[in-house]
Design a protein around this motif. Sequence first.
Motif, PDB file in Angstrom:
ATOM      1  N   TRP A 167      -1.720  -1.017   8.382  1.00  0.00           N
ATOM      2  CA  TRP A 167      -2.842  -0.179   7.971  1.00  0.00           C
ATOM      3  C   TRP A 167      -2.417   0.662   6.782  1.00  0.00           C
ATOM      4  O   TRP A 167      -1.297   1.173   6.732  1.00  0.00           O
ATOM      5  N   ASP A 222       0.348   5.274  -0.452  1.00  0.00           N
ATOM      6  CA  ASP A 222       1.056   4.315   0.402  1.00  0.00           C
ATOM      7  C   ASP A 222       0.936   2.915  -0.193  1.00  0.00           C
ATOM      8  O   ASP A 222      -0.043   2.595  -0.870  1.00  0.00           O
ATOM      9  N   ILE A 230      -7.665  -1.312   5.528  1.00  0.00           N
ATOM     10  CA  ILE A 230      -7.679  -0.082   4.735  1.00  0.00           C
ATOM     11  C   ILE A 230      -8.563   0.909   5.483  1.00  0.00           C
ATOM     12  O   ILE A 230      -9.767   0.687   5.650  1.00  0.00           O
ATOM     13  N   ASP A 231      -7.958   1.986   5.947  1.00  0.00           N
ATOM     14  CA  ASP A 231      -8.676   3.009   6.703  1.00  0.00           C
ATOM     15  C   ASP A 231      -9.273   4.035   5.743  1.00  0.00           C
ATOM     16  O   ASP A 231      -8.787   4.205   4.627  1.00  0.00           O
ATOM     17  N   HIS A 232     -10.297   4.732   6.188  1.00  0.00           N
ATOM     18  CA  HIS A 232     -10.886   5.801   5.371  1.00  0.00           C
ATOM     19  C   HIS A 232      -9.897   6.960   5.252  1.00  0.00           C
ATOM     20  O   HIS A 232      -8.993   7.101   6.073  1.00  0.00           O
ATOM     21  N   ALA A 233     -10.093   7.778   4.254  1.00  0.00           N
ATOM     22  CA  ALA A 233      -9.273   8.970   4.087  1.00  0.00           C
ATOM     23  C   ALA A 233      -9.805  10.069   5.008  1.00  0.00           C
ATOM     24  O   ALA A 233     -10.753   9.858   5.771  1.00  0.00           O
ATOM     25  N   SER A 275     -12.550   1.556   1.930  1.00  0.00           N
ATOM     26  CA  SER A 275     -11.997   1.161   3.229  1.00  0.00           C
ATOM     27  C   SER A 275     -12.568  -0.203   3.610  1.00  0.00           C
ATOM     28  O   SER A 275     -13.626  -0.597   3.132  1.00  0.00           O
ATOM     29  N   SER A 335      -4.710   6.545  -1.003  1.00  0.00           N
ATOM     30  CA  SER A 335      -3.378   7.119  -0.791  1.00  0.00           C
ATOM     31  C   SER A 335      -2.358   6.467  -1.722  1.00  0.00           C
ATOM     32  O   SER A 335      -2.634   5.464  -2.373  1.00  0.00           O
ATOM     33  N   ASP A 372     -15.376  10.347   3.600  1.00  0.00           N
ATOM     34  CA  ASP A 372     -14.202  10.831   2.863  1.00  0.00           C
ATOM     35  C   ASP A 372     -14.613  11.045   1.395  1.00  0.00           C
ATOM     36  O   ASP A 372     -15.758  10.799   1.025  1.00  0.00           O
ATOM     37  N   THR A 403      -4.234   3.770   3.947  1.00  0.00           N
ATOM     38  CA  THR A 403      -5.335   4.719   3.818  1.00  0.00           C
ATOM     39  C   THR A 403      -5.912   4.642   2.415  1.00  0.00           C
ATOM     40  O   THR A 403      -5.161   4.642   1.433  1.00  0.00           O
TER      41      THR A 403
END
Length: 160
Positions: free
Chosen positions: A37, A44, A125-128, A99, A42, A156, A39
């Motif tokens: 996962w 990352d 891809i997760d939401h912020a 996301s 981000s 987000d 974000t």
Amino acid sequence: MNVWTYACLAMGLLLFAAPAGALMPDNIEILSTSQEWLTAGSSDTATVTVLVTNSSSPVSGVVVDFAVDNSAYGSIADARVETDEAGKAAAVFKPGMRSGIATITARVSCEGLDEPLTGSVDLSIDHAAPYAIAGLWYESEVTAGGTTDITVRVVDRYGN
């Protein structure tokens, strides 16, 4: 020339031709991703590693092209990578602002292959973090002692 000369020439040609055929890749496999996962928005990243083989033997020096299905989900740094001595190639994926599910595809197309070899993996891809209230729903009048549902929708900073 005598028969032995022709036999030696034929054997020599076979020895030179056999390794060239063995270097032709016939499989590509996604070995791993460093993250399951990420974000949205981000810094990352996820490293996607592939293995290119010929009958289970690693093939080095083959160019692997990495791509993401939708640029809104992110991008790949150094999307064209050559396999190392172990037959592995890796690329770094950086998430974008959206996301969802990003599909990363690795593709090998070289001379001698009828069709390109492809492999793919999905990265989530997760939401912020919540940034704003996008909607608020509830019944404006409720009987005393009654209950009502209150629904709050948040997004987000990228609208996810």
